[in-house]
Design a protein around this motif. Structure first.
Motif, mmCIF file in Angstrom:
data_model
loop_
_atom_site.group_PDB
_atom_site.id
_atom_site.type_symbol
_atom_site.label_atom_id
_atom_site.label_comp_id
_atom_site.label_asym_id
_atom_site.label_seq_id
_atom_site.Cartn_x
_atom_site.Cartn_y
_atom_site.Cartn_z
ATOM 1 N N LEU A 10 -3.694 2.728 -12.714
ATOM 2 C CA LEU A 10 -3.289 4.138 -12.700
ATOM 3 C C LEU A 10 -2.560 4.543 -13.981
ATOM 4 C CD1 LEU A 10 -2.009 4.102 -9.010
ATOM 5 C CD2 LEU A 10 -3.970 5.459 -9.818
ATOM 6 N N LYS A 26 2.772 10.136 -9.419
ATOM 7 C CA LYS A 26 2.262 9.960 -10.791
ATOM 8 C C LYS A 26 3.403 9.767 -11.801
ATOM 9 C CE LYS A 26 -2.019 12.628 -10.161
ATOM 10 N NZ LYS A 26 -1.765 13.026 -8.734
ATOM 11 N N ILE A 77 1.912 1.842 -3.494
ATOM 12 C CA ILE A 77 0.768 2.289 -4.298
ATOM 13 C C ILE A 77 0.428 3.753 -3.989
ATOM 14 C CG2 ILE A 77 -1.703 1.921 -4.728
ATOM 15 C CD1 ILE A 77 -1.077 -1.144 -4.167
ATOM 16 N N ASN A 78 0.456 4.106 -2.704
ATOM 17 C CA ASN A 78 0.175 5.499 -2.326
ATOM 18 C C ASN A 78 1.199 6.462 -2.924
ATOM 19 O OD1 ASN A 78 -2.122 4.869 -0.907
ATOM 20 N ND2 ASN A 78 -1.028 4.590 1.042
ATOM 21 N N ALA A 117 -2.459 -2.361 -9.336
ATOM 22 C CA ALA A 117 -2.744 -0.960 -8.979
ATOM 23 C C ALA A 117 -2.094 -0.023 -9.991
ATOM 24 C CB ALA A 117 -2.238 -0.667 -7.569
ATOM 25 N N CYS A 118 -0.866 -0.308 -10.369
ATOM 26 C CA CYS A 118 -0.172 0.538 -11.354
ATOM 27 C C CYS A 118 -0.880 0.478 -12.697
ATOM 28 C CB CYS A 118 1.281 0.092 -11.520
ATOM 29 S SG CYS A 118 2.331 0.612 -10.159
ATOM 30 N N GLU A 132 0.831 -1.220 0.000
ATOM 31 C CA GLU A 132 0.000 0.000 0.000
ATOM 32 C C GLU A 132 0.859 1.260 0.000
ATOM 33 O OE1 GLU A 132 -3.179 0.544 -0.554
ATOM 34 O OE2 GLU A 132 -3.355 -1.617 -0.876
ATOM 35 N N LYS A 159 0.520 6.987 -6.499
ATOM 36 C CA LYS A 159 -0.596 7.932 -6.676
ATOM 37 C C LYS A 159 -0.130 9.375 -6.500
ATOM 38 C CE LYS A 159 -4.372 4.833 -5.366
ATOM 39 N NZ LYS A 159 -5.068 4.262 -4.199
ATOM 40 N N ARG A 160 0.776 9.582 -5.543
ATOM 41 C CA ARG A 160 1.249 10.924 -5.244
ATOM 42 C C ARG A 160 2.191 11.437 -6.343
ATOM 43 N NH1 ARG A 160 4.949 13.923 -2.856
ATOM 44 N NH2 ARG A 160 6.488 12.245 -2.805
#
Lengths: 423, 423
Positions: B165, B136, B129-130, B161-162, B126, B133-134
């Motif tokens: 995104l 990018k 993944i976070n 997850a990637c 996680e 997200k931050r």
């Protein structure tokens, strides 16, 4: 899923400009068990290989070691380690591999200056020297033996002239190393790249290089040790670091040198192969080996001509280990090549670019450069040409080649020594 | 000059995280005679190797082939082909090889974003993944198995997850491929790089890679065929061409694909080795092979602990094929390693960076991962520790390992099948 059988590769007679047949001693060397990369038994072999490479390159350079990759990896390692963005480089092009040097230099951001001559010819050394004077490059990058055209560019005057002008000379000797003179020190070449799968008769997969202290100075300025293994003594900020980690000669030096700083994991079995390959070259003797290549070239040429075929080029600029033959009119060159492979298990090469479909290229390199191979390729070529309706002089090719061989044996006898040339 | 003798390499028991012992079948495969790179007998082997690599990578990707160089050449080929100058890349670092990814990406002009955790631990998925997200990024580049710390980063949630995104996941699976699950398709990894000299038990010198159509799209935009072999169909002007010729995956594809466009000369003998190596892996079966690694790891761990030594790390994040052992206080780690090599012919590894001098790393990979090797390294370690004055539990290490082996045999018998795990 796993339905594939064990390897059972057919035994070919390989008469191309590489990869060529590998000496059975080299194949055996590769079946030795693996050693760790820092095992003293292995680092000793690394040092021995460096020492023997110096012999093959005819140099006293401190640095002579292989890049772990095929020949072009050696070209790229040298060019990307030396060339910084915007650096002027002059490249004389007389075949495909000049374009390769250009391609690599371009991708490294160099300022490229080219001079070209017709494929099948080479430059007068003065022409190159004059262009060096005009362009004032940092580097002259030039091919020594162009397998694409069967030509060899003399460099004995170019090197010293560049040295005097403060220009670095980088030479692609992939095709020539171990087959003809490549006098690194005498010709004052700053970095030279050799190939394994041609006149050294080692499998493709390593590229022996050598370079002198002029190149080393450039590397020292660009040196950047990776963080995972760097210590306080290693600078971290460098203005134009080498763009590749894998090909960074400054790091490779630390791996091949006494510091033994971890970089890649040396390709163990290929190092065994290279070590045995250069050992064979030095045992045969450089002069003897070069004479052998010239001698079999003579037999091949006489055979080709007696058959009524013509050579694409001949004379002083001809590369001794590659003979380019004009495909006779009305003959489909690829059909003949296929017949040679399928009926005789012989491989000869086609060609690239402007010469595609016009010439065959017959190599006689390293272990492939043997009497029985020359005689076999001549007989198979004759039979295949007859079968493909070409008008040739039947029965004369082998006789002409045998004349060369018999004269050679006679001369050896008169010189009162055992035959070393004719193997 | 040529005073060096033929290769006579000592037979070592290699218990490092690579290079490890090579399967004798692979060594024999390498002694097959050379074939030309476009010989149908050879291109067939190239295709077969691709097919088997897909099996090892557990992927349906079209592209799965080796780079001709050591493992880091595969990392560089993927990174330099995908990353354009200024591209954002996120690299989670939990050991030395995260720094290597950084190093390669940096030299290619990427915009680097790092996250680090203590050596000996891994990231919660996680967390990664976070951060994705931050930040990018265009690319997440991450090591799967860190041999420097003996840790394995789970990726089964990171990959999907990637993908969601729109971030490409590039994974260094050099240490894990062939030794534990690397589910390229199921984990939705876009490009994965394996190593030969570890769990595949093939000599160093090739780097098998695989990538999917997402990566292929990027390559298509950057494609630039070299002038010596380009035809009219090949575009010449590209905005950000790949900076390396040797590592240009778009050109390598044309060489490995049906177009067979000349690039480098494939490393024949190494290809034989890789083909045989992956054939052995698939014949053993992936599940069986992964269980074997886990089983011998268990025996090694129990032996180490019973001796009174402590592990640097254990638990779910432990890399199954590398066991890191704390060097007991007052013991000179290098003295013990030297004794192992000189008296027993056994090689274990030291460590890098912050762990240097603090831990030994014992590998049990591929062909080296065998019962006799585990038992031998335990007995030799015990003897060497006694000899170096360490306080250990004498005689217990081997008993604990034998307990594991006997229980394993028993279980196999109860399952009513021939032992496949214990080889």
């Amino acid at each position: 899923m796993v339905s594939f059988q064990e390897i059972n590769s057919p035994l070919r007679t390989i008469m191309t400009p590489g990869p060529v047949e590998v000496d059975p001693r080299v194949l055996r060397a590769m079946s030795n068990p693996i050693l760790g990369q820092f095992d003293p038994a292995f680092t000793t072999m690394m040092n021995e290989t460096m020492e023997m490479l110096r012999g093959v390159f005819q140099t006293k350079n401190k640095w002579a070691f292989p890049i772990d990759g095929t020949s072009r990896s050696g070209l790229e390692a040298v060019l990307c380690s030396v060339l910084e963005p915007g650096d002027k480089v002059l490249i004389p092009i007389f075949g495909r591999f000049g374009h390769l040097l250009t391609e690599i230099a371009e991708r490294n951001g160099a300022d490229i200056h080219l001079m070209e001559c017709e494929w099948g010819t080479v430059f007068d050394q003065e022409e190159i020297i004059n262009e060096v004077k005009r362009v004032k490059p940092k580097v002259l990058a030039v091919v020594h033996g162009e397998t694409s055209t069967g030509c060899m560019q003399p460099l004995d005057k170019v090197g010293p002239a560049c040295r005097e002008l403060g220009v670095l000379t980088i030479v692609d000797a992939v095709a020539t190393i171990g087959g003809t003179e490549v006098k690194v020190d005498e010709w004052q070449l700053d970095a030279v790249i050799g190939g394994t799968q041609k006149c050294l008769s080692v499998p493709s997969g390593m590229a022996p290089i050598t370079y002198n202290e002029r190149v080393e100075e450039i590397l020292a300025r660009r040196k950047k040790v990776e963080k995972g293994v760097a210590t306080d003594q290693d600078r971290v900020n460098v203005q134009h670091p080498i763009r590749s980690n894998y090909f960074d000669l400054s790091q490779l030096q630390d791996y091949w040198g006494p510091r033994r700083l971890n970089h890649h994991t040396e390709a163990t079995s290929m190092l065994y192969a290279l070590r045995e390959g250069v050992r064979i070259v030095l045992q045969e003797g450089l002069k003897e080996r070069f004479s052998r290549h010239r001698f079999h070239e003579r037999a091949l040429i006489e055979g080709i001509k007696a058959m009524g075929l013509t050579l694409f080029n001949e004379g002083p600029q001809k590369l001794p280990m590659v003979t380019c033959v004009d495909i006779p009119e009305g003959v489909d060159g690829e059909k003949v090549r296929t017949m040679l492979l399928e009926q005789f298990g012989i491989e000869i090469a086609s060609s690239f670019g402007p010469l595609h479909g016009k010439i065959w290229r017959i190599g006689a390199m390293g272990y492939s450069c043997r009497k029985e191979n020359i005689l076999f390729v001549l007989s198979a070529l004759e039979a295949s040409l007859i079968r493909n309706g070409a008008k040739i002089q039947v029965g004369r090719g082998l006789q002409a080649a045998l004349d060369v061989y018999e004269a050679g044996s006679l001369q050896e006898k008169e010189n009162g020594k055992e035959s070393t040339v004719i193997k």
